[in-house]
Design a protein around this motif. Structure first.
Motif, short mmCIF file in Angstrom:
data_model
loop_
_atom_site.label_atom_id
_atom_site.label_comp_id
_atom_site.label_asym_id
_atom_site.label_seq_id
_atom_site.Cartn_x
_atom_site.Cartn_y
_atom_site.Cartn_z
N CYS A 1 25.09 -59.56 29.29
CA CYS A 1 26.27 -58.70 29.18
C CYS A 1 26.03 -57.41 29.95
O CYS A 1 25.00 -56.75 29.76
N HIS A 2 26.97 -57.05 30.80
CA HIS A 2 26.86 -55.83 31.60
C HIS A 2 28.11 -54.98 31.40
O HIS A 2 29.21 -55.50 31.20
N ARG B 1 34.68 -40.86 20.52
CA ARG B 1 34.04 -39.64 20.04
C ARG B 1 32.57 -39.94 19.66
O ARG B 1 31.67 -39.15 19.96
N ARG B 2 32.36 -41.07 19.00
CA ARG B 2 30.99 -41.46 18.63
C ARG B 2 30.12 -41.65 19.87
O ARG B 2 28.96 -41.19 19.91
N ILE B 3 30.67 -42.29 20.88
CA ILE B 3 29.90 -42.52 22.11
C ILE B 3 29.62 -41.20 22.82
O ILE B 3 28.50 -40.95 23.27
N HIS B 4 30.62 -40.34 22.91
CA HIS B 4 30.41 -39.03 23.56
C HIS B 4 29.34 -38.22 22.85
O HIS B 4 28.60 -37.46 23.50
N ASP C 1 22.87 -54.89 28.89
CA ASP C 1 22.34 -53.78 29.69
C ASP C 1 22.57 -52.44 28.97
O ASP C 1 23.36 -52.34 28.03
N PRO C 2 21.84 -51.40 29.37
CA PRO C 2 21.93 -50.11 28.66
C PRO C 2 23.33 -49.51 28.63
O PRO C 2 23.72 -48.90 27.62
N TYR C 3 24.10 -49.66 29.71
CA TYR C 3 25.46 -49.13 29.71
C TYR C 3 26.32 -49.83 28.67
O TYR C 3 27.12 -49.21 27.96
N ALA C 4 26.19 -51.15 28.57
CA ALA C 4 26.97 -51.90 27.59
C ALA C 4 26.60 -51.49 26.16
O ALA C 4 27.46 -51.36 25.30
N LEU C 5 25.30 -51.28 25.92
CA LEU C 5 24.86 -50.85 24.60
C LEU C 5 25.41 -49.47 24.25
O LEU C 5 25.86 -49.23 23.12
N LEU C 6 25.39 -48.56 25.22
CA LEU C 6 25.88 -47.21 24.98
C LEU C 6 27.39 -47.20 24.74
O LEU C 6 27.88 -46.54 23.82
N MET C 7 28.12 -47.96 25.55
CA MET C 7 29.58 -47.87 25.56
C MET C 7 30.26 -48.92 24.69
O MET C 7 31.46 -48.86 24.47
N GLY C 8 29.49 -49.88 24.19
CA GLY C 8 30.08 -50.89 23.33
C GLY C 8 31.14 -51.71 24.00
O GLY C 8 32.19 -52.00 23.43
N GLU C 9 30.87 -52.13 25.23
CA GLU C 9 31.86 -52.92 25.98
C GLU C 9 31.15 -53.81 26.97
O GLU C 9 29.97 -53.61 27.28
N THR C 10 31.87 -54.81 27.45
CA THR C 10 31.38 -55.61 28.56
C THR C 10 32.48 -55.78 29.59
O THR C 10 33.62 -56.05 29.24
N SER C 11 32.11 -55.58 30.85
CA SER C 11 33.05 -55.87 31.94
C SER C 11 32.54 -57.00 32.81
O SER C 11 33.25 -57.44 33.72
N ALA D 1 33.79 -44.99 30.35
CA ALA D 1 32.92 -44.98 31.53
C ALA D 1 33.15 -43.78 32.42
O ALA D 1 32.20 -43.12 32.85
N LEU D 2 34.40 -43.47 32.70
CA LEU D 2 34.65 -42.38 33.65
C LEU D 2 34.34 -41.02 33.04
O LEU D 2 33.90 -40.10 33.75
N THR D 3 34.56 -40.86 31.74
CA THR D 3 34.19 -39.58 31.12
C THR D 3 32.67 -39.44 31.08
O THR D 3 32.14 -38.34 31.29
N TRP D 4 31.97 -40.52 30.81
CA TRP D 4 30.50 -40.49 30.88
C TRP D 4 30.05 -40.00 32.25
O TRP D 4 29.18 -39.14 32.36
N HIS D 5 30.65 -40.55 33.29
CA HIS D 5 30.26 -40.17 34.64
C HIS D 5 30.50 -38.68 34.90
O HIS D 5 29.65 -38.01 35.51
N LEU D 6 31.61 -38.17 34.41
CA LEU D 6 31.99 -36.79 34.73
C LEU D 6 31.29 -35.75 33.85
O LEU D 6 31.14 -34.59 34.28
N MET D 7 30.85 -36.10 32.66
CA MET D 7 30.32 -35.11 31.73
C MET D 7 28.79 -35.04 31.70
O MET D 7 28.23 -34.16 31.06
N ARG D 8 28.13 -35.94 32.40
CA ARG D 8 26.66 -35.99 32.36
C ARG D 8 26.02 -34.68 32.81
O ARG D 8 26.47 -34.05 33.76
N LYS D 9 24.92 -34.32 32.16
CA LYS D 9 24.22 -33.09 32.53
C LYS D 9 23.65 -33.17 33.94
O LYS D 9 23.44 -32.14 34.58
N GLU D 10 23.43 -34.39 34.43
CA GLU D 10 22.88 -34.55 35.79
C GLU D 10 23.82 -34.01 36.86
O GLU D 10 23.40 -33.77 37.98
N ARG D 11 25.08 -33.81 36.53
CA ARG D 11 26.03 -33.26 37.49
C ARG D 11 25.93 -31.74 37.62
O ARG D 11 26.61 -31.15 38.45
N GLY D 12 25.10 -31.13 36.80
CA GLY D 12 24.94 -29.68 36.89
C GLY D 12 26.22 -28.95 36.56
O GLY D 12 26.86 -29.21 35.54
#
Length: 329
Positions: free
Chosen positions: A120-121, A191-194, A99-109, A159-170
């Motif tokens: 893989c998600h 750092r690479r992911i960010h 899934d796109p989150y796994a590709l971006l973050m290089g992880e699976t949960s 994951a949690l930094t992605w959630h907090l730093m997204r531009k969608e949060r204004g």
């Protein structure tokens, strides 16, 4: 059975089986809670089984477990904790879909199976968002200018930094995020992911070779900041990422992603709670959201995420834990 599975001590399932891949899975409340939840959802014939690996296990061991789940007809999928990044790196060529989150973050949960495909998600972005937005007041960062320190640069912090730093949060983003870890490689990876996330948030990366480095990062935070223990310390290994000399910022929100074990990090916060007006959260709600997200995927079902239903699941979990404790006395 193929010898490649023998090292993982895995045998063909005799009931629809859901796996928990971790470090000390037998100590987790989910081993008591899942059967009770399964009855609540009408999944009475299902089983849960733990698969324990040491930290940073041999990639071949991860591959053996994933291949087993993929190939065994009654093995439905798995929740992965602690090993999310290492397992993904070892097994990413085994996944039919990612899934796109796994590709971006290089992880699976989460591993699930659909129509003969192994999927893989990465569910942590959803889990983190549900949990953080549940305990932070709306507009918290925009109103306070608070910062975030996340200790540990693994999958949960990604994951949690992605959630907090997204531009969608204004405007409702931290004024600064600090990520610390004892591994330079982990810091380089996050750092690479960010760098791939569109965001205006300043992020500092701290190589913490010991607790004093984390203490120093903590001391530089503004009042009201969110301080997170995203390490396994307290659960998978003893101790805390902070020393006994660490001082939390005034009015800090202190969150330990762990909910079980000797939670020294939370004890340190509790000792300062009154003086510094701290708000403290353990990992229980994160546990609830984390498991329900994965269970919904593995069993291809919708789970009601209303506050009322989460309360119901929490009550079922507490009852199951207390009942098992009485049986074991």
């Amino acid at each position: 059975m193929s010898s490649r599975y023998a090292s993982a001590d895995l045998f063909p399932a005799n009931c629809p089986t859901f796996y928990f891949i971790g470090v000390t899975t037998g100590s987790s409340s989910i081993m008591k809670v899942f059967p009770a939840w399964a009855r609540h959802w009408g999944l009475e014939n299902t089983c849960i089984k733990g698969i324990d690996f040491p930290l940073q296990a041999d990639p071949a061991a991860y591959r053996a477990a994933v291949e087993f789940i993929r190939d065994d007809p009654l093995s439905l999928g798995a929740l992965v904790t602690t090993h999310k990044i290492d397992l993904y790196e070892a097994c990413k060529d085994l996944f039919d879909e990612t899934d796109p989150y796994a590709l971006l973050m290089g992880e699976t949960s989460c591993l699930s199976k659909r129509h003969g495909k192994l999927i893989c998600h990465a569910k942590d972005p959803i889990t983190s968002g549900l949990t953080i937005d549940g305990f932070l007041p709306p507009g918290y960062f925009a109103q306070t200018g608070a910062e975030v320190l996340s200790i540990g640069a693994g999958g949960s912090t990604i994951a949690l930094t992605w959630h907090l730093m997204r531009k969608e949060r204004g405007l409702d983003v931290p004024s600064r995020i600090v990520v610390s870890d004892r591994s330079e490689a982990r810091l380089s990876e996050i750092r690479r992911i960010h760098s791939r996330i569109e965001s205006s948030v300043t992020i500092d990366y701290v190589l913490a070779t010991g607790s004093t480095d984390n203490d120093k990062a903590l001391s530089g935070l503004t009042p009201g900041s969110l301080v997170i223990n995203a390490t396994g310390l307290g659960k998978d290994a003893p101790g805390s990422p902070l020393s006994e000399l660490a001082r939390f910022p005034d009015r800090a929100i202190v969150w330990d992603l762990n909910y079980r074990g000797d939670l020294v990090f939370l004890d340190q916060a509790a000792a300062q709670a009154q003086e510094r007006k701290l708000v403290i959260h353990d990992g229980w709600t994160y546990f609830i959201h984390g498991w329900t997200q994965v269970i919904a995927e593995v069993f291809d079902m919708n789970i009601n995420l209303s506050a009322e239903h989460i309360d119901t699941l929490t009550q079922i979990a507490h009852t199951a834990s207390r009942t098992q404790a009485r049986v074991n006395q």
